[in-house]
Design a protein around this motif. Structure first.
Motif, PDB file in Angstrom:
ATOM      1  N   LEU A 198      43.948 -48.165  22.312  1.00 55.90           N
ATOM      2  CA  LEU A 198      42.492 -48.238  22.440  1.00 55.90           C
ATOM      3  C   LEU A 198      41.908 -48.739  21.128  1.00 55.90           C
ATOM      4  N   THR A 199      41.028 -49.714  21.198  1.00 55.45           N
ATOM      5  CA  THR A 199      40.346 -50.237  20.019  1.00 55.45           C
ATOM      6  C   THR A 199      38.863 -50.342  20.342  1.00 55.45           C
ATOM      7  N   VAL A 200      38.047 -49.659  19.547  1.00 56.11           N
ATOM      8  CA  VAL A 200      36.604 -49.726  19.733  1.00 56.11           C
ATOM      9  C   VAL A 200      35.940 -50.077  18.406  1.00 56.11           C
ATOM     10  N   GLU A 201      34.823 -50.766  18.508  1.00 54.78           N
ATOM     11  CA  GLU A 201      34.078 -51.202  17.330  1.00 54.78           C
ATOM     12  C   GLU A 201      32.737 -50.489  17.282  1.00 54.78           C
ATOM     13  N   ARG A 202      32.241 -50.282  16.086  1.00 58.61           N
ATOM     14  CA  ARG A 202      30.972 -49.568  15.927  1.00 58.61           C
ATOM     15  C   ARG A 202      29.845 -50.340  16.616  1.00 58.61           C
ATOM     16  N   GLN A 203      29.076 -49.612  17.410  1.00 58.46           N
ATOM     17  CA  GLN A 203      27.893 -50.165  18.050  1.00 58.46           C
ATOM     18  C   GLN A 203      26.626 -49.625  17.413  1.00 58.46           C
ATOM     19  N   SER A 204      26.707 -48.356  16.977  1.00 57.33           N
ATOM     20  CA  SER A 204      25.524 -47.703  16.423  1.00 57.33           C
ATOM     21  C   SER A 204      25.966 -46.497  15.599  1.00 57.33           C
ATOM     22  N   GLU A 205      25.174 -46.160  14.588  1.00 59.20           N
ATOM     23  CA  GLU A 205      25.416 -44.945  13.809  1.00 59.20           C
ATOM     24  C   GLU A 205      24.530 -43.806  14.302  1.00 59.20           C
ATOM     25  N   SER A 206      23.861 -44.009  15.416  1.00 59.56           N
ATOM     26  CA  SER A 206      22.920 -43.041  15.967  1.00 59.56           C
ATOM     27  C   SER A 206      23.647 -41.897  16.690  1.00 59.56           C
ATOM     28  N   VAL A 207      23.338 -40.662  16.270  1.00 57.56           N
ATOM     29  CA  VAL A 207      23.922 -39.490  16.922  1.00 57.56           C
ATOM     30  C   VAL A 207      23.396 -39.375  18.346  1.00 57.56           C
ATOM     31  N   SER A 208      22.102 -39.636  18.548  1.00 60.32           N
ATOM     32  CA  SER A 208      21.530 -39.515  19.890  1.00 60.32           C
ATOM     33  C   SER A 208      22.148 -40.525  20.852  1.00 60.32           C
ATOM     34  N   GLU A 209      22.443 -41.712  20.363  1.00 64.77           N
ATOM     35  CA  GLU A 209      23.105 -42.701  21.221  1.00 64.77           C
ATOM     36  C   GLU A 209      24.537 -42.260  21.543  1.00 64.77           C
ATOM     37  N   ALA A 210      25.228 -41.715  20.561  1.00 64.86           N
ATOM     38  CA  ALA A 210      26.581 -41.229  20.794  1.00 64.86           C
ATOM     39  C   ALA A 210      26.573 -40.074  21.803  1.00 64.86           C
ATOM     40  N   LEU A 211      25.560 -39.209  21.730  1.00 65.28           N
ATOM     41  CA  LEU A 211      25.466 -38.077  22.661  1.00 65.28           C
ATOM     42  C   LEU A 211      25.177 -38.522  24.091  1.00 65.28           C
ATOM     43  N   SER A 212      24.706 -39.743  24.293  1.00 70.57           N
ATOM     44  CA  SER A 212      24.375 -40.211  25.644  1.00 70.57           C
ATOM     45  C   SER A 212      25.601 -40.656  26.442  1.00 70.57           C
ATOM     46  N   LEU A 213      26.767 -40.766  25.813  1.00 66.91           N
ATOM     47  CA  LEU A 213      27.971 -41.198  26.538  1.00 66.91           C
ATOM     48  C   LEU A 213      28.410 -40.115  27.522  1.00 66.91           C
ATOM     49  N   ARG A 214      28.562 -40.523  28.782  1.00 70.68           N
ATOM     50  CA  ARG A 214      28.924 -39.581  29.853  1.00 70.68           C
ATOM     51  C   ARG A 214      30.038 -40.153  30.715  1.00 70.68           C
ATOM     52  N   THR A 215      30.762 -39.246  31.355  1.00 74.30           N
ATOM     53  CA  THR A 215      31.808 -39.641  32.300  1.00 74.30           C
ATOM     54  C   THR A 215      31.122 -40.187  33.548  1.00 74.30           C
ATOM     55  N   PRO A 216      31.862 -40.865  34.431  1.00 76.45           N
ATOM     56  CA  PRO A 216      31.246 -41.329  35.681  1.00 76.45           C
ATOM     57  C   PRO A 216      30.646 -40.176  36.499  1.00 76.45           C
ATOM     58  N   GLY A 217      31.163 -38.966  36.319  1.00 75.65           N
ATOM     59  CA  GLY A 217      30.619 -37.795  37.009  1.00 75.65           C
ATOM     60  C   GLY A 217      29.402 -37.176  36.326  1.00 75.65           C
TER      61      GLY A 217
END
Length: 165
Positions: free
Chosen positions: A139-158
């Motif tokens: 798995l390789t991911v690149e930084r999109q944002s340093e925002s904690v609130s944006e990171a907290l918005s990531l959810r599973t399909p459920g």
């Protein structure tokens, strides 16, 4: 016959030049330090790992956690029942990340200042977080944002948040 023996001895001596190999690695380290000093390469030591990360359909989040490490989540969605979703913790030590996705999935990822890269082989327990033929390997991911609130918005399909405590 003598020429063959001399040729083999010369070849063996040429192949066993460890000081030049060590010098090669030193030269690479010096080059990287110079590139960081010149601002051509991001210094991983000066970068936070907190934020939202992505590449294609792969997503990750890292938010500040408690004393056990930062909260970490990863989502891979290839569609048609092929994907991974996992949450856990991450601890940083220099350019390495100790990732724990539950009790039985532990791996060491690399952080270069702009990307998080998982190893090409992961423990079998990590693949239990995946469905179909998907895997957390490489798995390789690149930084999109340093925002904690944006990171907290990531959810599973459920709809389950991946980085919430």
């Amino acid at each position: 016959m003598r020429r063959a023996v001399v040729a083999v001895l010369l070849l063996a001596a040429a192949c066993h030049q460890s000081p030049s190999a060590a010098g090669h690695y030193d030269a690479g380290a010096r080059l990287e330090q110079a590139a960081v000093a010149a601002g051509l390469v991001v210094d991983p030591a000066s970068q936070s790992i907190v934020g939202a990360w992505a590449r294609d359909t792969d997503r990750a989040c890292i938010v500040p956690g408690d004393g056990k490490g930062d909260r970490f989540g990863v989502l891979i969605d290839y569609g048609l029942g092929q994907g991974c979703a996992a949450s856990g913790t991450v601890r940083r030590s220099g350019d390495t990340l100790d990732v724990r996705l539950g009790e039985d999935c532990r791996l060491t990822a690399r952080f270069d200042g702009t990307r998080v890269v998982f190893p090409t082989e992961v423990p079998p327990a990590c693949d239990r977080r995946c469905t179909g033929r998907a895997s957390l390997a490489a798995l390789t991911v690149e930084r999109q944002s340093e925002s904690v609130s944006e990171a907290l918005s990531l959810r599973t399909p459920g709809g389950r948040p991946l980085c919430a405590s």
